[in-house]
Design an enzyme around this catalytic site. Sequence first.
Site, PDB file in Angstrom:
ATOM      1  NE  ARG A 141       1.793  -3.570  -1.237  1.00 10.52           N
ATOM      2  CZ  ARG A 141       1.048  -2.983  -0.307  1.00 10.52           C
ATOM      3  NH1 ARG A 141      -0.072  -3.555   0.094  1.00 10.52           N
ATOM      4  NH2 ARG A 141       1.412  -1.832   0.214  1.00 10.52           N
ATOM      5  CB  SER A 150      -3.528   0.439   6.170  1.00  9.79           C
ATOM      6  OG  SER A 150      -2.993  -0.149   7.328  1.00  9.79           O
ATOM      7  NE  ARG A 190      -7.321  -3.059  -2.429  1.00 12.24           N
ATOM      8  CZ  ARG A 190      -6.929  -3.891  -1.453  1.00 12.24           C
ATOM      9  NH1 ARG A 190      -7.256  -3.620  -0.198  1.00 12.24           N
ATOM     10  NH2 ARG A 190      -6.223  -4.963  -1.724  1.00 12.24           N
TER      11      ARG A 190
END
Length: 433
Positions: A258, A348, A386
Amino acid sequence: MIDLRLLRDNPDAVRASQRTRGADESLVDVLAAADAARREAVQRADDLRAEQKAASQAVRGASPEERPAVLERARGLAAQVKEAEEAEREADAALREAHLTVPNLVHDGVPAGGEDDAVTLRTVGEVPTYDFAVRDHLEIGEALGAIDMERGAKVSGARFYFLTGPGALLEFALAQLAITRAVAAGFTPVVAPSLVGPRAMEGTGFLGAHEEEVYKVERDNLYLVGTSEVALAGMHMDEVLDLSGGPRRYAGWSSCYRREAGSYGKDTRGIIRVHWFDKVEMFSFCPPEEAADEHRRLLAWEEEFLQALELPYRVVDIAAGDLGSSAARKFDIEAWFPSQSTYRELTSTSDCTTFQARRLNIRYRGEDGKPRIAATLNGTLCAIARTIACLLEVHQQADGSVHVPVALRPWLGGVERLTPGMSLAAPLPVPAA
RNA sequence: GGAGGGCUCGCCUAGUGGCCGAUGGCGGCGGUCUUGAAAACCGCUAUGGGGUAACACCCAUCGUGGGUUCGAAUCCCACGCCCUCCGCCA
């Protein structure tokens, strides 16, 4: 891409969805007009083609005397068809363009508003308290010899890192735990390519508003994926799936890239927001009627995973204005980060209904034997970097060591704690406790 | 990177300018026969778009995109993918 039939039958539903998102309602009318214009152009071209076809046939049967006149007529029609086809192409392109501007219809019940309007559905686990000065994951990671940001920057630039020693072992342990649990739940494990062609990228909706986020390899016309969702969705494009045995579920492992454009100054410390990380992603194909239930299941698997890691978290229902263009609904799980005294997104899951599948032409056979557009859903099982950050912070101890959740121990040589200077246990498989 | 070969309906295959949306076989579905099954025989068996209340009907699709032609699966050009050989290589 939304369903044009739905748009024709019930344009107000599409307008209402745009309103909930805080998006431009007039795009709906532009799309409806483009759709009507295209149908008109198609009809015209079809009619002309039919006429020209007949004229062409007539050429064969024509007597030598009538032949020149018949040929002349066919020639004239051919020219008209050419024009009509050109108009058809233009109308098609215009429709496509308009089609891409309209995001998926949001589900009923999705909170209205933007980033700050997410609704917390539940909070699970105790927020830990520490009777010592809390360190952030980078401090802990550096002390353990697990994370090396400086050399990451030296080699690759800002937002790159090395995972070393126990950090590297943690990466593999998390990947193993995630994949093992997914397989136990019936997912097919997949190692997916992280470089993909334009179709998969566009079809999953990543070349729209978020194109700036994507790394492109110009020379070879390939893109680096930001999530294995892209490859997993693309895997079945132009296919008719057999979903009679229930949803088709994949757990895909891949590196993710990203650019993090527009996030300057955010999370600059550590490995919470980086240009590259590895991730185990769940992906599901199912009939549209089952999608909402499947969405809940993906969420449940995500929650169970975090529970296995002994991490406190909360589940939030993302507001319409904060949904990606493909999603009809999205749940995030935010885990507690002690150094920030706040919950931060760790996973998510999105229900994309038929939005992605329509573009990628992914179908399944209905009970009547006819192909229908499938629904696609995706959900993070473990975004590894993360998650490592969160684990280090939540499970930190006064002496600088880090508690290892029981579920991870089998892949860490059975150790109960990561300690600065520890000798690394060979990560041989240890029977689960 | 170089040289060849290939890409047709779920699979295999026929088809070199109109009679081809396309042959035949396999598979699948339905039927006849049979106590049942198999075999045999008969029939059906693509997708997308437009259109319709639903049919009918029309259009498109033989890897993709262009071109030639009144007419293209068939001829021409470009590209993509697959296979084989050579080179390079984790």
